[in-house]
Design an enzyme around this catalytic site. Structure first.
Site, PDB file in Angstrom:
ATOM      1  N   HIS A 102       0.850  -1.197   0.000  1.00 16.68           N
ATOM      2  CA  HIS A 102       0.000   0.000   0.000  1.00 16.68           C
ATOM      3  C   HIS A 102       0.883   1.243   0.000  1.00 16.68           C
ATOM      4  O   HIS A 102       1.953   1.247   0.593  1.00 16.68           O
ATOM      5  CB  HIS A 102      -0.894   0.020   1.257  1.00 16.68           C
TER       6      HIS A 102
ATOM      7  N   ASP B  76      -7.996  -5.160  -0.009  1.00 12.29           N
ATOM      8  CA  ASP B  76      -8.475  -6.036  -1.093  1.00 12.29           C
ATOM      9  C   ASP B  76      -8.183  -7.508  -0.854  1.00 12.29           C
ATOM     10  O   ASP B  76      -8.705  -8.359  -1.571  1.00 12.29           O
ATOM     11  CB  ASP B  76      -7.834  -5.592  -2.418  1.00 12.29           C
TER      12      ASP B  76
HETATM   13  C1  SDX Z   1      -6.247   0.037  -2.932  1.00 12.04           C
HETATM   14  O1  SDX Z   1      -4.308   4.486  -2.136  1.00 12.04           O
HETATM   15  C2  SDX Z   1      -5.271   3.951  -1.532  1.00 12.04           C
HETATM   16  O2  SDX Z   1      -5.700   4.392  -0.468  1.00 12.04           O
HETATM   17  C3  SDX Z   1      -5.894   2.747  -2.223  1.00 12.04           C
HETATM   18  C4  SDX Z   1      -6.926   1.949  -1.448  1.00 12.04           C
HETATM   19  C5  SDX Z   1      -8.169   2.760  -1.195  1.00 12.04           C
HETATM   20  O3  SDX Z   1      -8.874   2.453  -0.226  1.00 12.04           O
HETATM   21  O4  SDX Z   1      -8.505   3.627  -2.052  1.00 12.04           O
HETATM   22  O5  SDX Z   1      -6.382   1.555  -0.190  1.00 12.04           O
HETATM   23  C6  SDX Z   1      -7.372   0.711  -2.219  1.00 12.04           C
HETATM   24  O6  SDX Z   1      -6.014   0.327  -4.080  1.00 12.04           O
HETATM   25  C7  SDX Z   1      -5.401  -0.952  -2.184  1.00 12.04           C
HETATM   26  C8  SDX Z   1      -4.188  -1.484  -3.026  1.00 12.04           C
HETATM   27  C9  SDX Z   1      -4.716  -2.605  -3.939  1.00 12.04           C
HETATM   28  N1  SDX Z   1      -3.650  -3.001  -4.916  1.00 12.04           N
HETATM   29  C10 SDX Z   1      -3.032  -4.180  -4.819  1.00 12.04           C
HETATM   30  O7  SDX Z   1      -3.216  -5.008  -3.927  1.00 12.04           O
HETATM   31  C11 SDX Z   1      -2.060  -4.449  -5.972  1.00 12.04           C
HETATM   32  C12 SDX Z   1      -0.721  -4.962  -5.423  1.00 12.04           C
HETATM   33  N2  SDX Z   1      -0.073  -3.853  -4.706  1.00 12.04           N
HETATM   34  C13 SDX Z   1       0.967  -3.113  -5.421  1.00 12.04           C
HETATM   35  O8  SDX Z   1       0.710  -2.947  -6.782  1.00 12.04           O
HETATM   36  C14 SDX Z   1       1.400  -1.856  -4.670  1.00 12.04           C
HETATM   37  O9  SDX Z   1       1.661  -2.251  -3.388  1.00 12.04           O
HETATM   38  C15 SDX Z   1       0.505  -0.639  -4.650  1.00 12.04           C
HETATM   39  C16 SDX Z   1       0.078  -0.217  -6.004  1.00 12.04           C
HETATM   40  C17 SDX Z   1      -0.688  -0.875  -3.800  1.00 12.04           C
HETATM   41  C18 SDX Z   1       1.322   0.493  -4.014  1.00 12.04           C
HETATM   42  O10 SDX Z   1       2.295   0.849  -4.918  1.00 12.04           O
HETATM   43  P1  SDX Z   1       3.454   1.888  -4.525  1.00 12.04           P
HETATM   44  O11 SDX Z   1       3.138   2.633  -3.286  1.00 12.04           O
HETATM   45  O12 SDX Z   1       3.766   2.653  -5.752  1.00 12.04           O
HETATM   46  O13 SDX Z   1       4.634   0.952  -4.109  1.00 12.04           O
HETATM   47  P2  SDX Z   1       5.734   0.478  -5.117  1.00 12.04           P
HETATM   48  O14 SDX Z   1       5.078  -0.103  -6.313  1.00 12.04           O
HETATM   49  O15 SDX Z   1       6.705   1.593  -5.303  1.00 12.04           O
HETATM   50  O16 SDX Z   1       6.394  -0.719  -4.288  1.00 12.04           O
HETATM   51  C19 SDX Z   1       7.506  -0.494  -3.462  1.00 12.04           C
HETATM   52  C20 SDX Z   1       8.309  -1.795  -3.572  1.00 12.04           C
HETATM   53  C21 SDX Z   1       8.682  -2.139  -5.011  1.00 12.04           C
HETATM   54  O17 SDX Z   1       9.827  -2.945  -4.964  1.00 12.04           O
HETATM   55  P3  SDX Z   1      11.299  -2.206  -5.170  1.00 12.04           P
HETATM   56  O18 SDX Z   1      11.226  -1.447  -6.468  1.00 12.04           O
HETATM   57  O19 SDX Z   1      11.477  -1.312  -3.954  1.00 12.04           O
HETATM   58  O20 SDX Z   1      12.277  -3.368  -5.202  1.00 12.04           O
HETATM   59  O21 SDX Z   1       7.496  -2.882  -3.106  1.00 12.04           O
HETATM   60  C22 SDX Z   1       7.253  -3.788  -4.183  1.00 12.04           C
HETATM   61  C23 SDX Z   1       7.561  -3.037  -5.463  1.00 12.04           C
HETATM   62  O22 SDX Z   1       7.959  -3.927  -6.501  1.00 12.04           O
HETATM   63  N3  SDX Z   1       5.853  -4.162  -4.114  1.00 12.04           N
HETATM   64  C24 SDX Z   1       5.387  -5.389  -4.366  1.00 12.04           C
HETATM   65  C25 SDX Z   1       4.010  -5.318  -4.119  1.00 12.04           C
HETATM   66  N4  SDX Z   1       3.680  -4.075  -3.733  1.00 12.04           N
HETATM   67  C26 SDX Z   1       4.815  -3.364  -3.737  1.00 12.04           C
HETATM   68  N5  SDX Z   1       6.007  -6.499  -4.783  1.00 12.04           N
HETATM   69  C27 SDX Z   1       5.216  -7.592  -4.956  1.00 12.04           C
HETATM   70  N6  SDX Z   1       3.893  -7.611  -4.721  1.00 12.04           N
HETATM   71  C28 SDX Z   1       3.242  -6.498  -4.316  1.00 12.04           C
HETATM   72  N7  SDX Z   1       1.944  -6.510  -4.086  1.00 12.04           N
END
Ligand code: SDX
Length: 423
Positions: free
Chosen positions: A307, A364
């Site tokens: 998140h 989720d």
């Molecule tokens: C919602 O914003 C909100 O408030 C949203 C929400 C709401 O109520 O409106 O809470 C609802 O959208 C919840 C999130 C649902 N999405 C998912 O479950 C999809 C999987 N999650 C990821 O795509 C990610 O965690 C996000 C999109 C939720 C957050 O993305 P960020 O903040 O841009 O984080 P990032 O992509 O920069 O990740 C940081 C690191 C990265 O690795 P490095 O580059 O540092 O090596 O963490 C890794 C990412 O690759 N990472 C994950 C991951 N989430 C982050 N790696 C594997 N699986 C994941 N789920």
């Protein structure tokens, strides 16, 4: 006395005001930055950028705190109905007994969809994703209620727009499900409350009456309350940005629905179930799924984890996980996906990759499992998220329009393309 931030560019010192929120958060106000320094800021994904001052929702991502208008989400989920929480978000206070009765009555009176709109469904194939239908039909509401194009918060106009949207989104969602299974639409009933009416429209049929179970109704209220707002997330920021052009509320909400559909945002709940089903089918093991999510060579993410704000367990996921246990025991459900989800969570919480990046289950991760227990199909999960988030979108849209000075949203950029050249 407002504190100042000092900035030095080319040996020139500038001072920028620091604003402080009611919970002590601080922000540097850069409204005069470009005018004074010629510079803008750059913040891909707006990870460090606040778009507004807001009084609606407070999140402390490090400590897993979520409050709507100051009330902890745990209390609202336990002690209020979704329509009471919707009223709180939009109008700033929980409704009095009188306000609650009037609000409920208006929601009931506005639950039908204009009969001509039912013909829209004839044009959708039964395979149409219900989010595509929802966004189309919500935008089409502006065709049937054009008098509400004006941004007019004279109570009658705005209040009627609010109850129309809150009530009809439920009916449109249920009809999109009936359309997908080839069953006749079930009209709303005036003797049922918000969630019971939705369940009735979804699952009742002339040949198979549907009785609303109170625990199922309570679970749906809780699910919608937990999704009702979440400050400046992707879809809410979309509603604000689109709304800032002075387009009507229906079209602003339509834009929010489209943003929410994305698998990184509200579409993640559907992807979680697909991921768990894939593991259950033997297509991939839990361990391989986790390793694949860690592999930078592919875009696969562990849906339901991570998140932008929560760097601890999403408080909503905690409540939903407990509700899963309750329903599982009450109905003696043996859903293998729950066991797979628990194993996934257990392994990731011990995995260095997830620990170091503070990736925990988000809202989720368990919501899809609960919707599945309610009998709702996976492609409807983002639709359920939209129904829940609608009061938050409306509240944020209204707050934006109430803010003075009112500005259309228009970020800047740093141009890195070709310098001038001639044909
Ligand atoms: C919602 O914003 C909100 O408030 C949203 C929400 C709401 O109520 O409106 O809470 C609802 O959208 C919840 C999130 C649902 N999405 C998912 O479950 C999809 C999987 N999650 C990821 O795509 C990610 O965690 C996000 C999109 C939720 C957050 O993305 P960020 O903040 O841009 O984080 P990032 O992509 O920069 O990740 C940081 C690191 C990265 O690795 P490095 O580059 O540092 O090596 O963490 C890794 C990412 O690759 N990472 C994950 C991951 N989430 C982050 N790696 C594997 N699986 C994941 N789920």
């Amino acid at each position: 006395m407002l504190k100042k931030a000092k900035l030095e560019i080319d040996n020139i010192q500038y001072e920028l005001p620091i604003v402080a929120g009611s919970e002590g958060e601080r922000g540097i106000d850069i409204s005069i930055l470009r005018e004074q320094t010629g510079c803008i800021t750059l913040d891909v994904g707006y990870q460090n950028t606040g778009s507004c001052l807001s009084s609606i929702t407070y999140i402390d991502g490090d400590n897993g705190i979520l409050r709507y208008r100051g009330y902890p989400i745990e209390e609202l989920a336990e002690k209020t109905s979704f329509t009471e929480t919707a009223f709180l978000l939009i109008y700033g206070e929980l409704p009095t007994a009188e306000e609650k009765k009037a609000f409920s009555q208006r929601l009931t009176e506005n639950s039908m969809v204009h009969e001509e709109m039912l013909r829209f469904f004839d044009g959708f194939p039964v395979t149409a994703h219900p989010m595509a239908i929802l966004s189309t039909m919500v935008n089409a509401l502006s065709v049937y209620y054009p008098q509400y194009f004006t941004i007019d918060f004279a109570t009658e106009t705005f209040d009627l727009m609010v109850v129309r949207l809150l009530s009809k989104i439920r009916t449109i969602a249920a009809y999109s499900y009936k359309h997908s299974i080839g069953e006749p639409f079930v009209y709303p009933r005036h003797d049922l409350k918000y969630c019971a009416n939705f369940l009735h429209m979804m699952f009742h049929s002339p040949v198979k009456p549907y009785e609303v179970d109170p625990d199922i109704e309570k679970t749906l209220n809780m699910l919608l309350i937990l999704h009702a707002d979440h400050e400046q997330n992707c879809s809410t920021s979309t509603v604000r940005l689109v709304g800032s052009s002075m387009v009507n509320l229906y079209s602003s909400i339509c834009a929010g629905i489209c943003a929410l559909w994305g698998p990184l945002h509200g579409g993640a709940n559907q992807e979680v179930i697909h991921m768990l089903e894939e593991i259950h089918r033997g297509g991939i093991s839990v361990c391989d799924c986790i390793e694949k999510a860690k592999d930078k060579e592919n875009r696969f993410r562990l849906f339901g984890f991570g998140h932008r704000i929560y760097k601890s367990y999403d408080p909503r996921a905690k409540i939903l996980k407990r509700q899963c246990d309750m329903l599982k025991n009450k109905f003696q459900l043996h859903d293998p996906l729950i066991d797979i989800a628990l194993e996934l969570e257990e392994r990731t919480l011990q995995d260095e990759y997830f620990i170091s990046r503070k990736l925990y289950p988000n809202v989720d991760f368990y919501s899809g499992i609960l919707y599945r227990m309610l009998g709702i199909p996976a492609d409807m999960y983002p639709v359920m998220f939209a129904i829940g988030r609608l009061p938050g979108w409306i509240a944020q849209w209204k707050e934006m329009h109430d803010t003075k000075p009112f500005k259309i949203g228009r970020p800047r950029q740093i141009y890195v393309g070709p310098t001038i050249r001639h044909l």
